[in-house]
Every structure is written in structure tokens, then in C-alpha cells.
Scaffold this motif. Structure first.
Motif, PDB file in Angstrom:
ATOM      1  N   SER A  84      23.032  -1.789  18.866  1.00 46.65           N
ATOM      2  CA  SER A  84      23.654  -0.644  18.548  1.00 46.65           C
ATOM      3  C   SER A  84      23.610  -0.658  17.076  1.00 46.65           C
ATOM      4  N   SER A  85      23.877   0.590  16.500  1.00 45.94           N
ATOM      5  CA  SER A  85      24.007   0.753  15.163  1.00 45.94           C
ATOM      6  C   SER A  85      25.501   0.644  14.755  1.00 45.94           C
ATOM      7  N   ASP A 229      27.270  -4.130  23.752  1.00 41.80           N
ATOM      8  CA  ASP A 229      25.991  -4.399  23.000  1.00 41.80           C
ATOM      9  C   ASP A 229      26.428  -4.628  21.312  1.00 41.80           C
ATOM     10  N   THR A 252      20.805  -0.815  12.002  1.00 44.97           N
ATOM     11  CA  THR A 252      20.707   0.255  13.005  1.00 44.97           C
ATOM     12  C   THR A 252      20.223  -0.250  13.927  1.00 44.97           C
ATOM     13  N   ALA A 253      20.114   0.502  15.057  1.00 45.96           N
ATOM     14  CA  ALA A 253      19.604   0.130  16.420  1.00 45.96           C
ATOM     15  C   ALA A 253      18.456  -0.732  16.263  1.00 45.96           C
ATOM     16  N   ASN A 254      18.353  -1.835  16.874  1.00 46.88           N
ATOM     17  CA  ASN A 254      16.886  -2.519  17.063  1.00 46.88           C
ATOM     18  C   ASN A 254      16.355  -3.244  15.709  1.00 46.88           C
TER      19      ASN A 254
END
Length: 485
Positions: A84-85, A229, A252-254
Motif C-alpha cells: 500500500s502507499s 498491508d 507507492t504501492a508495489n
């Protein structure tokens, strides 16, 4: 008179000179004739015998070894990524390059406020959905009761119509009363249909409320997962590498945060040629669990690990040749993923073969065997494998025989040699044979030595031997051979 005297003296000197030339020419002619007519002096020629190192070819069972190069890698690696961001609030002290973390350890925590707020709103939506389900259930119960009441009205209206028909049959009733009863029954039936429609609507409302409840529960599960997460935990115990974040950074996500490597479970990948792969696989094409040994040499330190082949690559690879194999290591103390190592693979055993030095085999796959009379014989062999400075051959004709260990351009078939076996036990030298000389024979030998071109120290040593009562037989034989007797 003086001119005549000088002329006579010149003629005399000329005649004397010519006579001397004639005498010299005759002397040379007689010497050449004597030399040509004399019996030629012959010396027996001795064959040159070379000393060579020999080895004995012994048949045995040998497991050949393939030596190739490979690269170590971990069997378990994991990319740590932000699910998650948000802003990084906490980082484990172990979240550094080379840091050791345990399974389940919290290593990174991202700000959970946004995820928690979304989770709370989703929980409120779930409570609304639950309330709607309860209202729909209550409405459905009421509609069922109203439908039951409408059915009772139909029963009563039916009874009233039956009673009016009986009265008409007995002559005490009127047609208007019967008609009124029929209209009442029809109205009751219409009311039943309305209640049934209302019940169906209540049932549809309940189904929609149940679907909304399921959707709200799924949304809540997603929200809970979003909250979870925000905490990144180690999936297994290992060592961190390529860490590239710090506390307070917004991710940021990923986004990739680092890599977790389980360094204790290693495997080695190495490539074999097609011929090597075919020899290792055997006739059935199965690799089995061939044993491998991995070696890493660093100055005076040698790290070694053992393992077994576990799998092979499905394709050759673009621009590559041969076969790519993988072997899992049992123990790998001191080794790390990425090390470039030497891999030794043990092949299936070969029976009835021999191992000899590679210098013993010529370019035409042949060996020089020590035959009768210490003469060499060229014998063809089949070269099966090369093992460093040795080769594995199959040659039944050589088993139990001695061959030349180090070939040279001077050696060939038919040449007499003096074999030297480095592995043979040392034999004490035999004393030289001694003989007794008579006076005439001794005098001839001493005179020959004194007139030879031997260096003075050698002459003195040989004459000293000849003056003894017993003289070595080989010295006498050598001198007489030189004398031509």
C-alpha cells in the motif's frame, strides 16, 4: 764466361726442382695406392638405446569426473514490496543490507491512518447492511402473516357463499344474497393475490439486503487486508539485500523495498556440453541424483560443499549451447549466492578401463608398449575421458603391460629402450664383472690408451684400472671395440 756460368747454374736448379716435384708426386701416388689397397679398418656400430619412463596399465573400475564452472544462487528469494502507499513510520533495526531477520518479524510499518479510516467506513456500511437485512426479514414475516389472514378471509367468504346456495336450494334465500356472497369471495381472492405480491416484494428486498450484506463483508475484509498491508513482515528467516528506503519516506504501492535471501539453502547452476550431458544421462536419458562437489578457492582457503543434481532447464537458451543443470547443496558453510565456483560432477562408473598419463597417448590415439627385448610396439587405444593430466582408456591388449609414460619425437615402433619404472622398488646395483689379463693383452690396451685422444685425467684413471690384477670386463670390451679387435 760469366753469362755461361750463370746459365748453367739456372738450368741445374731448374732440373733439380723438377726432380724434386717428380719425387714428391711419386711419393703421394704410392701413399694413395697403399691407402686404397689397405684393408679398411671397421668399427662395429652400436644401437642407440634411450631411457624412458614406463607405467603399468592396470584395468580397474573408475568413476570419471566432469569439471565445469557454475554460479551459486539461493533456492528461496523474496522481493520485499510495499503493498500500500503511504509514509514509512517504522523500520526494523535489522532492515539494512546484510541484516538478519526472523520469520514473522515486523520490518517496515507504513502510516495506517488512511487504511484504518477506510476500514471504519466499511464497517459502518456493514452495520447498515445488517440493519437492512433485519428490516427485510421483519417485513417478510409481516407479509406472510397478512397473506395468512387473507387466506382466512377467502375461507370465510367461501363458507358464506356455500350457505347462501343452500338457502336458495331450500327456497328461503335470494339470488341477490348469493351474488353478494360471490362478489365478497372474489374480493377476498383479489386480496390474497395482493398479499402474495407483497410477500414476493418482501422476499426480493430480503435477498437484496443479503447481497448487500455479503458485499459489505467483502469490503470489510478488503479493508482489513489493507490495514494489515501497512505492516510488512518477513515471510521466512533470511538475510536482507539491496535495501533502498529509510524512515519518513513516502512509498507507492508495489514499490520495491529490498530483497530477502535465504542464504543457507543454496543451489548451483552450471552448463554442460551436449556430449558431457549424454555421458552423464546414460542410455535411459535420466540424470538421477548424480553427486556434485562445489569448490571455491580463495588464496590459501578452499571452501567445499556437496550436493545432488535436482533438475535441468527445459530449453537451451538463446545464443547458448549444451544443457543447463541445477544441483541443490546439502551444506554450504562460507558460500554465498553469486559466488563463481568450480563444480565437479561424478559420472557413472566405467568398468574394465585404465587411467594413464595423457603424455603416454599420441595424437593418433595410440600408446607405445614395451614388447620383447625392450623394443617399442605401437598399440591403438580408445580414449574415453580426460581427467586433468591423465586419460581413461580402454585397451585390453595393454592390460598388465608396460607403456611409455612420456612420448617424444625420438620414440617410435621398433626402437630399443631402457625402461625406468618410477613406481618400482629400488634394486641394488650388481657389482661389475672382473677378468684377469695376460701381460701382452694388458700392454696392448695400455699402449692404445696412451696413444688415444682421451683427456689426461681419463687416461690416468683407465691406465690405473688396467694395471690392477682384475680389470672390469666392460672396460676391456669397450677398449677392444675401439681398437677394432
Amino acid at each position: 764466361m760469366q753469362f755461361l756460368r750463370r746459365s748453367l747454374i739456372g738450368i741445374f736448379l731448374l732440373a733439380l726442382t723438377l726432380a724434386l716435384f717428380a719425387w714428391a708426386g711419386n711419393t703421394v701416388r704410392l701413399a694413395v695406392q697403399d691407402r686404397m689397397n689397405a684393408e679398411p679398418r671397421s668399427f662395429p656400430q652400436r644401437e642407440r638405446v634411450l631411457s624412458v619412463n614406463v607405467v603399468t596399465v592396470t584395468p580397474q573400475t573408475i568413476a570419471p569426473e566432469l569439471v565445469v564452472f557454475g554460479e551459486l544462487g539461493s533456492t528461496n528469494t523474496f522481493d520485499l514490496r510495499a503493498l500500500s502507499s503511504g509514509t514509512v513510520l517504522e523500520i526494523s533495526p535489522n532492515f539494512v543490507d546484510g541484516g538478519r531477520v526472523q520469520s514473522g518479524e515486523l520490518i517496515v510499518k507504513i502510516d495506517p491512518r488512511d487504511a484504518q479510516s477506510f476500514r471504519d467506513r466499511t464497517a459502518a456500511d456493514l452495520r447498515d447492511a445488517q440493519s437492512e437485512v433485519r428490516d427485510a426479514e421483519r417485513a417478510l414475516v409481516i407479509e406472510r402473516d397478512e397473506l395468512a389472514a387473507a387466506n382466512q378471509q377467502v375461507d370465510l367468504r367461501q363458507q358464506a357463499l356455500t350457505r347462501q346456495n343452500d338457502l336458495v336450494t331450500r327456497g328461503v334465500g335470494t339470488a341477490a344474497a348469493v351474488e353478494t356472497a360471490e362478489l365478497a369471495l372474489s374480493g377476498a381472492n383479489q386480496a390474497v393475490l395482493s398479499r402474495r405480491q407483497a410477500q414476493a416484494d418482501a422476499q426480493a428486498r430480503l435477498d437484496q439486503a443479503a447481497t448487500g450484506l455479503d458485499r459489505a463483508q467483502l469490503n470489510l475484509a478488503d479493508a482489513d487486508r489493507g490495514v494489515a498491508d501497512t505492516e510488512i513482515r518477513a515471510p521466512f528467516s533470511g538475510t536482507l539485500a539491496e535495501v533502498n528506503i529509510s524512515q519518513g519516506v513516502r512509498v507507492t504501492a508495489n514499490e520495491r523495498l529490498g530483497e530477502l535471501v535465504e542464504k543457507d539453502n543454496l543451489e548451483v547452476s552450471f552448463r554442460l556440453s551436449t556430449v558431457q550431458y549424454a555421458r552423464l544421462a546414460g542410455a535411459d536419458g535420466a540424470l538421477g541424483d548424480a553427486a556434485v562437489t562445489v569448490t571455491l578457492e580463495a588464496q590459501d582457503l578452499t571452501l567445499t560443499a556437496s550436493g545432488q543434481i535436482t533438475r535441468e532447464s527445459a530449453n537451451v537458451g538463446e545464443g547458448q549451447t549444451g544443457r543447463l543443470l541445477f544441483a541443490r547443496l546439502d551444506t554450504a558453510v562460507g558460500l554465498r549466492p553469486g559466488d563463481f565456483v568450480t563444480v565437479t560432477v561424478t559420472e557413472p562408473e566405467l568398468r574394465g578401463v585404465a587411467m594413464v598419463p595423457s603424455t603416454a597417448i599420441g595424437s593418433g590415439s595410440s600408446a607405445l608398449m614395451l614388447a620383447e627385448g625392450n623394443r617399442l610396439e605401437d598399440v591403438a587405444v580408445v580414449v574415453l575421458r580426460r581427467q586433468g593430466d591423465d586419460v581413461i582408456i580402454r585397451a585390453p591388449a595393454l592390460y598388465g603391460q608396460q607403456i611409455v609414460a612420456e612420448r617424444s619425437p625420438l620414440l617410435g615402433a621398433g626402437i630399443a629402450v631402457q625402461p625406468i619404472d618410477p613406481n618400482a622398488e629400488a634394486v641394488a646395483p650388481q657389482p661389475p664383472e672382473m677378468i684377469t689379463l695376460d701381460d701382452d693383452r694388458r700392454a696392448r690396451l695400455i699402449a692404445f690408451v696412451e696413444g688415444s685422444r682421451m683427456p689426461p685425467p681419463v687416461q690416468a684413471r683407465v691406465i690405473g684400472q688396467l694395471e690392477q690384477d682384475e680389470v672390469p670386463a666392460d672396460v676391456v670390451e669397450d677398449l677392444e671395440t675401439r681398437m677394432g679387435t
